[in-house]
Design a protein around this motif. Structure first.
Motif, short mmCIF file in Angstrom:
data_model
loop_
_atom_site.label_atom_id
_atom_site.label_comp_id
_atom_site.label_asym_id
_atom_site.label_seq_id
_atom_site.Cartn_x
_atom_site.Cartn_y
_atom_site.Cartn_z
N THR A 161 0.89 -1.18 0.00
CA THR A 161 -0.12 0.01 -0.04
C THR A 161 0.84 1.19 0.02
O THR A 161 2.24 1.12 0.22
N HIS A 367 -3.67 0.16 -4.40
CA HIS A 367 -4.87 0.81 -3.75
C HIS A 367 -5.88 -0.30 -3.67
O HIS A 367 -7.08 -0.20 -3.43
N ALA A 370 -7.35 -0.50 -0.13
CA ALA A 370 -8.33 0.43 0.17
C ALA A 370 -9.46 0.51 -0.60
O ALA A 370 -10.68 0.67 -0.10
N PHE A 419 -7.81 6.72 -5.39
CA PHE A 419 -6.70 6.18 -6.23
C PHE A 419 -5.61 7.39 -6.45
O PHE A 419 -4.90 7.51 -7.33
N GLN A 424 -3.93 8.58 0.27
CA GLN A 424 -3.93 7.15 1.04
C GLN A 424 -2.69 6.43 1.62
O GLN A 424 -2.34 5.34 1.87
#
Length: 442
Positions: A161, A367, A370, A419, A424
């Motif tokens: 990630t 991603h 997520a 994205f 993130q």
């Protein structure tokens, strides 16, 4: 090649030990042993174990009379230790038999050598403390400056990630900060004076062994352990273990940088890159490679050091010799790693464009987690995970970005910010800044 890279005229700049190198020479060992002999005589004079006038004469002479280490070689080869030769040479140099007879009164070779070694290890730990503080400051600057620079996190060598370059740097720094914090306790638990006499009983000190040991410890600024530790190598092994962990942590940093600087990634530029004898394009990560190589050596040396931790009976020559063969190299290589890291870190430059390209070339797979949590708002978590796994397989098979597939499969799902790497990173920027703050508060 020389027997040690640290003594080599060709390789000493590749594996630089800095001031620590001066602590592990024959001259430094002889000087430290003379300091112990002088402090011992001074303490014995104060307690009336030897005449005070002789104690003063001996103490002063240990600070003034040089002893040639080379002149001790024959005696050391015969006796297995240099102290008998040192004492004989020093007594002769005194040219005062009435005082010389009191040199080394009641002590044994290991008392002198172990205590002298602790004087030098104390200086080494001071050197490491200064070096770690400098290195941590540079890491803090790097972490803080790039706290919010998105970077692909990797686990098992695979994309995981988003993290930040600053948080990655903080990952190098936090355990080094812990090591720095351990130093006071390490000094207290390991920098011990040794004074126990021939078999560790102090029988030669007229019932004042404990008092004399305490006085010697105070005079030298070492700790009195309250007992003999001739056959307990714990203090030395604790210091060796601390140095090994430092080298390991620096080796991890080096290994990470080798991967980040490789041609297929190019996420970091190392300031002092090396060239090739035949390939003009090469920018070799020499310093990171030095860190990794030194870490591997130190770990191996520490494994050998453990064999010195089980000496037989009251004293064991073989175990002690193992320590002599191993500890100086371990100390010098750990110091070289710290020197190298201090020189390297200020020159590290992350390539933000290369880091961003990783997110693009991975087609959004960084991603995926997520996305699974975003889907979990509309379906059970296990189903969301399976759905994203299926989309990930399509990404791998077709090269279609995960975001495009997700929007097509779930047109009503809010994918805003999902994205975008800079949205993130979770707590990564905060962690980087927290590390910098912790270093600044030292």
């Amino acid at each position: 090649m020389a027997g040690s890279v640290h003594d080599s005229q060709m390789y000493n700049k590749l594996f630089p030990t800095g001031d620590a190198g001066r602590l592990f020479t024959d001259s430094a060992e002889v000087r430290s042993m003379l300091i112990v002999e002088g402090a011992l005589a001074k303490a014995q004079g104060a307690l009336g174990l030897i005449p005070e006038v002789s104690a003063a004469f001996i103490h002063r002479a240990t600070l003034e009379i040089p002893i040639d280490p080379g002149g001790l070689a024959v005696s050391a080869g015969k006796n297995g230790v240099p102290v008998p030769g040192l004492v004989a040479a020093f007594r002769k140099a005194l040219e005062a038999p009435e005082h010389a007879q009191y040199v080394h009164w009641g002590a044994t070779s290991q008392d002198i050598m172990d205590t002298a070694q602790m004087l030098r290890l104390r200086q080494l730990l001071n050197h490491c403390e200064t070096g770690l503080t400098t290195l941590l400051s540079a890491l803090a600057d790097l972490a803080e400056t790039h706290a919010a620079l998105p970077m692909a996190g990797r686990t098992y060598g695979q994309f995981a990630t988003p993290v930040s370059f600053g948080s990655h740097v903080a990952g190098w720094g936090w355990p080094l900060l812990d090591l720095l914090g351990e130093l006071p306790a390490l000094r207290d638990a390991s920098l011990w004076v040794s004074l126990s006499g021939a078999a560790g009983t102090g029988a030669e000190f007229a019932g004042q062994g404990a008092t004399l040991r305490a006085a010697l410890a105070e005079g030298l600024g070492l700790r009195d352990p309250g007992r003999s530790w001739h056959a307990d190598r714990g203090p030395v092994l604790r210091i060796a273990g601390w140095l090994t962990r430092m080298a390991q942590l620096l080796g991890k940093m080096g290994d990470d940088l080798i991967l980040m600087a490789q041609s297929s990634a190019g996420e970091v530029r190392v300031g002092a890159s090396g060239g090739s004898s035949t390939m003009p394009q090469k920018q070799n990560p020499v310093q990171p490679s030095v860190l990794l190589a030194l870490a591997r050596q130190v770990v191996g040396l520490n494994a050998t050091m453990q064999n010195s931790g089980m000496p037989r009976q009251e004293r064991d020559g073989a175990a002690w010799f193992t320590e002599w063969l191993t500890l100086p190299q371990l100390c010098l290589s750990a110091a070289a790693a710290l020197e190298t890291a201090q020189d390297m870190v200020p020159g590290l430059t992350p390539d933000g464009d290369a880091m961003l390209e990783v997110f693009t070339s991975s087609h959004g797979l960084l991603h995926a987690e997520a996305l699974s949590f975003r889907l979990a708002a509309t379906m059970p978590r296990p189903e969301a995970q399976e759905a994203v796994k299926a989309l990930a397989k399509q990404v791998i098979a077709t090269g279609t970005p995960l975001g495009d597939l997700a929007r097509a499969a779930y047109p009503d799902l809010d994918l805003s910010g999902l994205f975008e790497p800079d949205q993130q990173m979770g707590d990564a920027p905060a962690n980087a800044r927290a590390f910098a703050g912790a270093v600044r508060s030292l």
